[in-house]
Write an enzyme that holds these catalytic residues in place. Structure first.
Site, PDB file in Angstrom:
ATOM      1  N   ASP A   1      -7.617  -6.177   3.035  1.00 45.08           N
ATOM      2  CA  ASP A   1      -7.000  -4.848   3.171  1.00 45.08           C
ATOM      3  C   ASP A   1      -7.227  -4.298   4.582  1.00 45.08           C
ATOM      4  OD1 ASP A   1      -7.483  -1.631   1.421  1.00 45.08           O
ATOM      5  OD2 ASP A   1      -5.972  -2.332   2.845  1.00 45.08           O
TER       6      ASP A   1
ATOM      7  N   SER B   1       0.857  -1.198   0.000  1.00 42.11           N
ATOM      8  CA  SER B   1       0.000   0.000   0.000  1.00 42.11           C
ATOM      9  C   SER B   1       0.886   1.238   0.000  1.00 42.11           C
ATOM     10  CB  SER B   1      -0.880  -0.015   1.254  1.00 42.11           C
ATOM     11  OG  SER B   1      -1.600   1.198   1.347  1.00 42.11           O
TER      12      SER B   1
ATOM     13  N   HIS C   1      -7.778   2.027  -4.889  1.00 42.33           N
ATOM     14  CA  HIS C   1      -8.872   1.863  -3.927  1.00 42.33           C
ATOM     15  C   HIS C   1      -9.508   3.235  -3.773  1.00 42.33           C
ATOM     16  CE1 HIS C   1      -9.944   0.846   0.560  1.00 42.33           C
ATOM     17  NE2 HIS C   1     -11.005   1.097  -0.165  1.00 42.33           N
TER      18      HIS C   1
ATOM     19  N   HIS D   1      -0.944  -1.194  -4.306  1.00 47.16           N
ATOM     20  CA  HIS D   1      -2.255  -0.732  -3.843  1.00 47.16           C
ATOM     21  C   HIS D   1      -2.188   0.780  -3.657  1.00 47.16           C
ATOM     22  CE1 HIS D   1      -6.145  -1.394  -1.758  1.00 47.16           C
ATOM     23  NE2 HIS D   1      -5.761  -0.440  -0.948  1.00 47.16           N
TER      24      HIS D   1
ATOM     25  N   GLY E   1       0.566  -3.068   4.491  1.00 42.41           N
ATOM     26  CA  GLY E   1       0.765  -1.680   4.931  1.00 42.41           C
ATOM     27  C   GLY E   1       1.693  -1.602   6.109  1.00 42.41           C
ATOM     28  N   THR E   2       1.304  -0.800   7.114  1.00 43.22           N
ATOM     29  CA  THR E   2       2.200  -0.584   8.262  1.00 43.22           C
ATOM     30  C   THR E   2       2.200  -1.785   9.203  1.00 43.22           C
ATOM     31  OG1 THR E   2       0.398   0.332   9.585  1.00 43.22           O
ATOM     32  CG2 THR E   2       1.649   1.878   8.197  1.00 43.22           C
ATOM     33  N   SER E   3       1.220  -2.680   9.032  1.00 44.27           N
ATOM     34  CA  SER E   3       1.127  -3.795   9.998  1.00 44.27           C
ATOM     35  C   SER E   3       2.018  -4.952   9.613  1.00 44.27           C
ATOM     36  CB  SER E   3      -0.335  -4.286  10.074  1.00 44.27           C
ATOM     37  OG  SER E   3      -1.180  -3.181  10.256  1.00 44.27           O
TER      38      SER E   3
ATOM     39  N   ALA F   1      -4.342   4.392   7.526  1.00 48.45           N
ATOM     40  CA  ALA F   1      -3.448   3.259   7.765  1.00 48.45           C
ATOM     41  C   ALA F   1      -3.161   3.205   9.269  1.00 48.45           C
ATOM     42  CB  ALA F   1      -2.158   3.446   6.969  1.00 48.45           C
TER      43      ALA F   1
ATOM     44  N   ASP G   1      -4.225   4.015  -2.486  1.00 46.74           N
ATOM     45  CA  ASP G   1      -5.409   4.557  -1.790  1.00 46.74           C
ATOM     46  C   ASP G   1      -5.668   5.988  -2.227  1.00 46.74           C
ATOM     47  OD1 ASP G   1      -4.237   2.580   0.790  1.00 46.74           O
ATOM     48  OD2 ASP G   1      -6.249   2.373  -0.028  1.00 46.74           O
TER      49      ASP G   1
ATOM     50  N   GLY H   1      -9.877   4.639   5.331  1.00 47.08           N
ATOM     51  CA  GLY H   1      -9.486   6.046   5.469  1.00 47.08           C
ATOM     52  C   GLY H   1      -8.151   6.267   6.125  1.00 47.08           C
TER      53      GLY H   1
HETATM   54  C1  DX5 Z   1      -6.871   2.107   4.717  1.00 46.42           C
HETATM   55  C2  DX5 Z   1      -6.284   1.617   3.412  1.00 46.42           C
HETATM   56  C3  DX5 Z   1      -5.252   0.524   3.550  1.00 46.42           C
HETATM   57  C4  DX5 Z   1      -4.078   0.885   4.434  1.00 46.42           C
HETATM   58  C5  DX5 Z   1      -3.404  -0.384   4.898  1.00 46.42           C
HETATM   59  O1  DX5 Z   1      -8.068   2.791   4.442  1.00 46.42           O
HETATM   60  O2  DX5 Z   1      -7.322   1.084   2.613  1.00 46.42           O
HETATM   61  O3  DX5 Z   1      -4.768   0.180   2.261  1.00 46.42           O
HETATM   62  O4  DX5 Z   1      -3.152   1.650   3.741  1.00 46.42           O
HETATM   63  O5  DX5 Z   1      -2.448  -0.044   5.841  1.00 46.42           O
HETATM   64  P1  DX5 Z   1      -2.398  -0.771   7.282  1.00 46.42           P
HETATM   65  O6  DX5 Z   1      -1.756  -2.123   7.047  1.00 46.42           O
HETATM   66  O7  DX5 Z   1      -1.521   0.126   8.110  1.00 46.42           O
HETATM   67  O8  DX5 Z   1      -3.812  -0.874   7.767  1.00 46.42           O
HETATM   68 ZN    ZN Z   2      -6.824   0.445   0.598  1.00 44.39          ZN
END
Ligand code: DX5
Ligand code: ZN
Length: 213
Positions: A168, A6, A64, A31, A190-192, A141, A33, A139
């Site tokens: 996601d 992401s 997305h 991905h 993402g950050t996780s 991360a 956003d 919305g």
């Molecule tokens: C949140 C986004 C995700 C986000 C995922 O609305 O749709 O794509 O960037 O990041 P993490 O893993 O930190 O939830």
């Molecule tokens: Zn997303």
């Protein structure tokens, strides 16, 4: 198994390097956003940035769309090198948006929020190229997953038996292992799981791919 970093979580000062490292590390797609501050109360990537991304990688860009004006943003997606757009099932104009995406030659996926009743998605069966199953409220991360959200996956898999389901939000390595077993076809990283860790992207993605196999 589609592993899709992401890019809203990447270092905005070094997108070119980040994208090159992630592609070399084995990512399958990116991905993207897109947020308008209305459909969700945040902003993420811009279309100017997305246009630059498509010149930095050969991997598919999947947008997305968390926006109120679907028609305008689908148009931007088509002219920015995006291959697939995820539209939210909760958007009042989602059906028209799916049609517009196809007219513009885009693949079209359906993003589904944690609280959305799976039964209401029946009209979309065989109409979309992918499902984006949200584990967090869209919305931002860095959130924690909505409790018990993963229990929805088997229901989604049985309703959309011929459609890949991409997960996601708050995806951790444990999420990958458990949701792969439940039928997930891909994960947004993402950050996780991926960004802000003290490990090379290549090692992280290799480990996640092993967990997902
Ligand atoms: C949140 C986004 C995700 C986000 C995922 O609305 O749709 O794509 O960037 O990041 P993490 O893993 O930190 O939830
Ligand atoms: Zn997303």
């Amino acid at each position: 198994m589609n592993l899709s970093p992401s890019l809203m979580c990447a270092d905005p000062g070094h997108f070119a390097e980040e994208i090159a490292f992630l592609e070399a590390a084995g990512a399958d797609s990116f991905h993207i956003d897109i947020m308008d501050g209305e459909f969700v109360s945040n902003f993420a990537l811009s279309w100017a940035e997305v246009s630059k991304f498509s010149s930095m990688t050969t991997l598919p860009l999947e947008a997305h769309l968390m926006v109120r004006n679907l028609s305008v943003h689908i148009g931007f997606a088509a002219s920015s090198g995006v291959k697939l757009v995820y539209l939210h099932a909760e958007h009042p104009d989602v059906l028209r948006g799916l049609q517009r995406a196809r007219v513009l030659g885009l693949k079209a996926g359906l993003a589904v929020n944690p609280e959305t009743d799976v039964d209401t998605l029946r009209p979309f069966v065989d109409m979309v190229d992918a499902i984006l199953m949200m584990r967090v409220r869209p919305g931002f991360a860095g959130q924690s997953a909505v409790s018990d959200v993963d229990e929805r996956l088997p229901l989604l898999c049985s309703l959309f038996s011929n459609t890949p389901i991409i997960v996601d939000g708050a995806v951790t390595p444990d999420t990958v292992a458990s949701m792969k077993r439940k039928g997930a076809s891909g994960f947004v990283l993402g950050t996780s799981s991926l960004f802000g860790k003290n490990e090379p992207y290549r090692k992280i993605i290799h480990n996640l791919r092993t967990l997902a196999s």
